[in-house]
Motif scaffolding. Structure first.
Motif, PDB file in Angstrom:
ATOM      1  N   LEU A 556       0.849  -1.241  -0.048  1.00 51.48           N
ATOM      2  CA  LEU A 556      -0.100   0.085  -0.170  1.00 51.48           C
ATOM      3  C   LEU A 556       0.821   1.129  -0.054  1.00 51.48           C
ATOM      4  N   MET A 557       1.832   1.492   0.741  1.00 48.58           N
ATOM      5  CA  MET A 557       2.818   2.416   0.858  1.00 48.58           C
ATOM      6  C   MET A 557       3.735   2.517  -0.576  1.00 48.58           C
ATOM      7  N   ALA A 558       4.105   1.637  -1.063  1.00 47.42           N
ATOM      8  CA  ALA A 558       4.506   1.629  -2.438  1.00 47.42           C
ATOM      9  C   ALA A 558       3.942   2.119  -3.492  1.00 47.42           C
ATOM     10  N   GLU A 559       2.451   1.620  -3.362  1.00 57.24           N
ATOM     11  CA  GLU A 559       1.799   2.378  -4.439  1.00 57.24           C
ATOM     12  C   GLU A 559       0.810   3.747  -4.172  1.00 57.24           C
ATOM     13  N   GLY A 560       1.343   4.372  -2.907  1.00 60.54           N
ATOM     14  CA  GLY A 560       1.161   5.751  -2.612  1.00 60.54           C
ATOM     15  C   GLY A 560      -0.377   5.621  -2.075  1.00 60.54           C
TER      16      GLY A 560
END
Length: 801
Positions: A556-560
């Protein structure tokens, strides 16, 4: 400078931070194998707290002897005889000593002649008595006399069971003719420690994962074999050190709650005497054992004071509305609980932190790590009762809020605390014709009311998580998880000023960041695990799920799609998500969440939660069923994390998790543990069993039936490992072939284990045979350690290339 770095990291987009460690985006999403904790990237290990007990007659076992021989007992008896203290102060202790039907003394020490030790084990003991083990010139600890006494003209040792295990390993491995067994055995001695009271062990080697799998199977096997070695060492000590011959039978097993009789004793003695009897002296594991022992005393004093301070908070919250309260004891027993800590590390994160050219710093590690923890806390209700549990019966007389709610006043906001308390009382049916009834205080009166109105109390899936301080609530000015370096230190100082905690103690959290510069790896420690009914099915499943949830947060963090702004840092929002976890531990079916919550991750989960509606009692709140929230968590993982599940080979795990949620009484850890307890009590249900009988029955089940089940499962895993070693020997590994032949006399390790298995389970193996099985376990551990190290080194080489 630190503030400048922190602000710089806080303003940097999270996808850009993750790019520093090699995370790759593709087709509008993230390439799953490039994430931290992806398949092949995770390392794992566990810490396990065990319950110790000694079976034997009052005149043979250390705990009753220590009480009778104590200055405290003599002083109380003198004061009672002089009329300066009530006679009940003495009669209560005498009843405790004389009315022990099962003759089992939990957390007792043991006594045996020093001459029973081998020369090597005796040297280990002598070295451990040094005030500073790293300084060969240092003298003995000031309390060395506690551990040695004269009996009939010869030296006897008086030791806690946690240290007995280490000496048994020194004795069994130190007498081996094989240098590899001696060397590995000596290394393993450092893995046998103690918690405040209980024996504690931690992983013998780092568990690594292969491509296409999670850490579950490896974690379960490592812990099972460590548990098996612990059992073998206790059996060996009973035989080789003459414990059995002297009327003592030491035992260790997995049990989550402080023992019932230890609670009873705690109510009869002073807090200082309680610490003398039960706080571990820390003979093993720390260079300066006495300093660590003093820290154990501090922890007990702080938590005892903290428990007392919950009464004022319950009054402020409006839960206690008059002066009729049962004050908690000035000595708190919650530190005698036992659980498992499961740590997962990322080789990718560790390599980036080791590589200055990556630009990935401890500030980045902290920024991302705190956010992962906040996200992970939303998913923790999936674990409670499902994979791990601590069933417990509370009778009507236990439902004083200052008793039943444990440390929750320090863990939840007042609003959520009031909501949970009201819903718990409703679940426990503490009412008569619509009028809420709670205990008044005098036990004779409360028992009469219970019988008169048919008020039987409740059973909860995991009372350990309620009765122990597992997660401190942040203060408004010092959030624990805002991603800023030093936030834990600031929170500790705040809580110390409030009388809740001590600045010298580590902050308690359900999931804790493990920072590379502190512990040598970068990852997370799950601290919410109580008791696993099965190593492979429960611990293995929990480890795979914990890995998936952490990996999902990074995705979720990597995909913003996830940032600190999505889960704001304030105590109310922190409490809002944690109340679901505590409701699951209580077995409370519904919770209430503000409809306009600022927690965007929680809102997204609620959108997938069936059956939620506007609360009629609490305007502006949604009434959410915990079981539906859990189903929504599974749907979230299976929908938004489908690629992760496929990569980790977790399709069957997720199907099995879904089945547990649909058939909790049959398939969950709580359901299976409860069935095991009831098989011993002979009653049809937990609620049909008096609270005292259920809780004593649970202790008996953990000590006997569950211990046997765990031992059998561990033996199965050892046989599998020995079969692999036998195959390795036949395929040309001459050193392994020689070792196995010498140990077993030919025929292979697996065959030898099958021959002695029945006698081992019956605890009838002689010391010599036990030494052989111990050596086989050590050989298996050495082989697993070597293979794990090779995989980690191969990963480092690939990273350097």
């Amino acid at each position: 400078m630190n503030n400048i770095r922190t602000e710089s990291v806080q303003s940097e987009p999270i996808p850009d931070i993750l790019a520093r460690i090699g995370t790759e985006l593709q087709n509008g999403g993230v390439r799953a194998p490039s994430l931290p904790f992806a398949a092949g990237d995770t390392t794992a290990g566990t810490e396990t707290e065990l319950q110790a007990a000694v079976a034997g007659q009052r005149g043979d076992v250390d705990l009753p002897l220590a009480i009778e021989e104590s200055v405290y007992f003599a002083a109380i008896a003198r004061r009672a005889a002089a009329g300066e203290a009530p006679r009940s102060a003495v009669s209560g202790l005498e009843r405790f000593l004389s009315r022990n039907r099962e003759q089992v003394w939990e957390n007792s020490w043991v006594r045996f002649p020093r001459r029973m030790l081998s020369p090597f084990a005796d040297r280990v003991f002598t070295a451990d008595l040094r005030a500073n083990k790293s300084d060969l010139a240092s003298g003995e600890r000031s309390d060395a006399g506690r551990f040695i006494a004269l009996k009939d003209g010869e030296q006897w040792l008086r030791l806690p069971v946690s240290y007995l295990i280490k000496l048994a390993l020194a004795d069994a491995a130190g007498t081996s003719a094989h240098p590899a067994i001696r060397a590995t055995g000596e290394r393993l001695m450092g893995h046998f420690l103690n918690d405040n009271t209980s024996p504690e062990t931690f992983s013998f080697h780092v568990v690594t994962t292969a491509s296409g799998s999670g850490p579950g199977k490896g974690v379960a096997r490592e812990k099972a074999i460590r548990y098996l070695l612990t059992q073998l060492l206790i059996m060996y000590a009973n035989t080789a050190f003459g414990l059995s011959a002297n009327g003592q039978r030491a035992m260790v097993y997995l049990a989550p709650h402080p023992p019932v009789r230890q609670k009873e004793l705690n109510g009869l003695i002073a807090d200082s005497f309680y610490r003398d009897l039960f706080m571990s002296p820390c003979l093993s594991g720390w260079d300066r054992g006495e300093e660590k022992h003093r820290y154990m005393h501090l922890c007990h004093q702080v938590l005892s004071r903290s428990r007392l301070n919950t009464v004022a908070k319950l009054r402020d919250a409006g839960i206690i509305q008059n002066n009729l309260v049962v004050l908690p004891s000035v000595s708190d027993v919650s530190l005698a609980n036992n659980g498992t800590h499961l740590s997962l590390g990322s080789l990718r994160l560790g390599a980036a932190l080791d590589d200055p050219s990556s630009g990935f710093t401890p500030h980045h590690e902290k920024h991302l790590g705190d956010l992962v923890i906040k996200a992970t806390e939303h998913f923790l209700p999936l674990f409670v009762g499902t994979y791990t549990a601590a069933p417990y019966r509370l009778g009507f007389t236990d439902f004083h809020p200052e008793r039943a709610l444990g440390f929750l006043p320090h863990e939840l906001d007042y609003t959520h605390l009031r909501m949970l308390w009201r819903r718990w009382r409703k679940k426990a049916r503490l009412s008569f014709f619509g009028n809420v009834i709670t205990p008044f205080g005098p036990e004779w009166l409360d028992r009469s009311i219970s019988r008169l109105f048919g008020l039987t109390g409740d059973v909860v899936p995991d009372f350990r998580l309620i009765d122990y301080l597992v997660s401190l609530l942040s203060t408004t000015r010092s959030p624990a998880l805002d991603g800023r370096v030093g936030n834990g230190d600031r929170l500790r100082r705040d809580l110390a000023e409030l009388g809740i905690f001590d600045a010298q103690m580590s902050v308690y959290l359900l999931c804790k960041l493990r920072e590379k510069h502190v512990v040598g790896f970068s990852g997370f420690e799950g601290r919410h695990y109580s008791l696993f009914e099965s190593f492979e099915d429960d611990l293995g499943g929990a480890a795979d799920l914990q890995n998936l949830v952490i990996l999902f947060a990074y995705k979720l963090m990597a995909e913003g799609k996830l940032s600190h702004r999505d889960i704001p840092d304030n105590p109310v929002i922190e409490s809002e998500r944690r109340q679901i976890f505590f409701a699951a531990a209580m077995g409370v079916p519904t919770i209430y969440i503000r409809r306009a919550t600022r927690n965007r991750l929680l809102r997204s989960i609620l959108e997938r939660t069936d059956g939620s509606r506007q609360s009629r009692r609490y305007p502006g709140y949604l009434r959410v069923r915990v079981e539906e929230y859990r189903r929504a968590l599974v749907r979230t993982l299976m929908t938004d994390g489908a690629d992760l599940i496929e990569m980790l080979g977790m399709k069957e795990r997720m199907e099995e998790l879904t089945a547990r949620l649909e058939l909790p009484d049959r398939l969950t850890a709580a359901g299976r543990l409860t069935r095991g307890i009831l098989a011993g009590t002979g009653t049809r249900s937990a609620m049909a069993t008096p609270a005292a009988d259920f809780n004593r029955g649970a202790e008996s089940f953990y000590r006997q039936g569950l211990r046997f089940r765990h031992l059998s499962e561990a033996l199965d895993m050892l046989e599998e490992r020995l079969t692999a070693l036998d195959r390795q020997a036949t395929e040309g590994d001459s050193s392994t072939a020689t070792l196995l032949a010498d140990l077993t006399g030919g025929g292979g390790g697996a065959s030898y284990l099958r021959r002695v298995r029945r006698d081992l389970l019956d605890e009838n193996l002689p010391a010599e045979s036990l030494r052989t099985v111990i050596a086989l376990v050590i050989a298996s551990i050495a082989n697993d350690t070597e293979h794990a190290a090779a995989r980690i080194n191969a990963h480092k080489v690939r990273h350097l290339q």
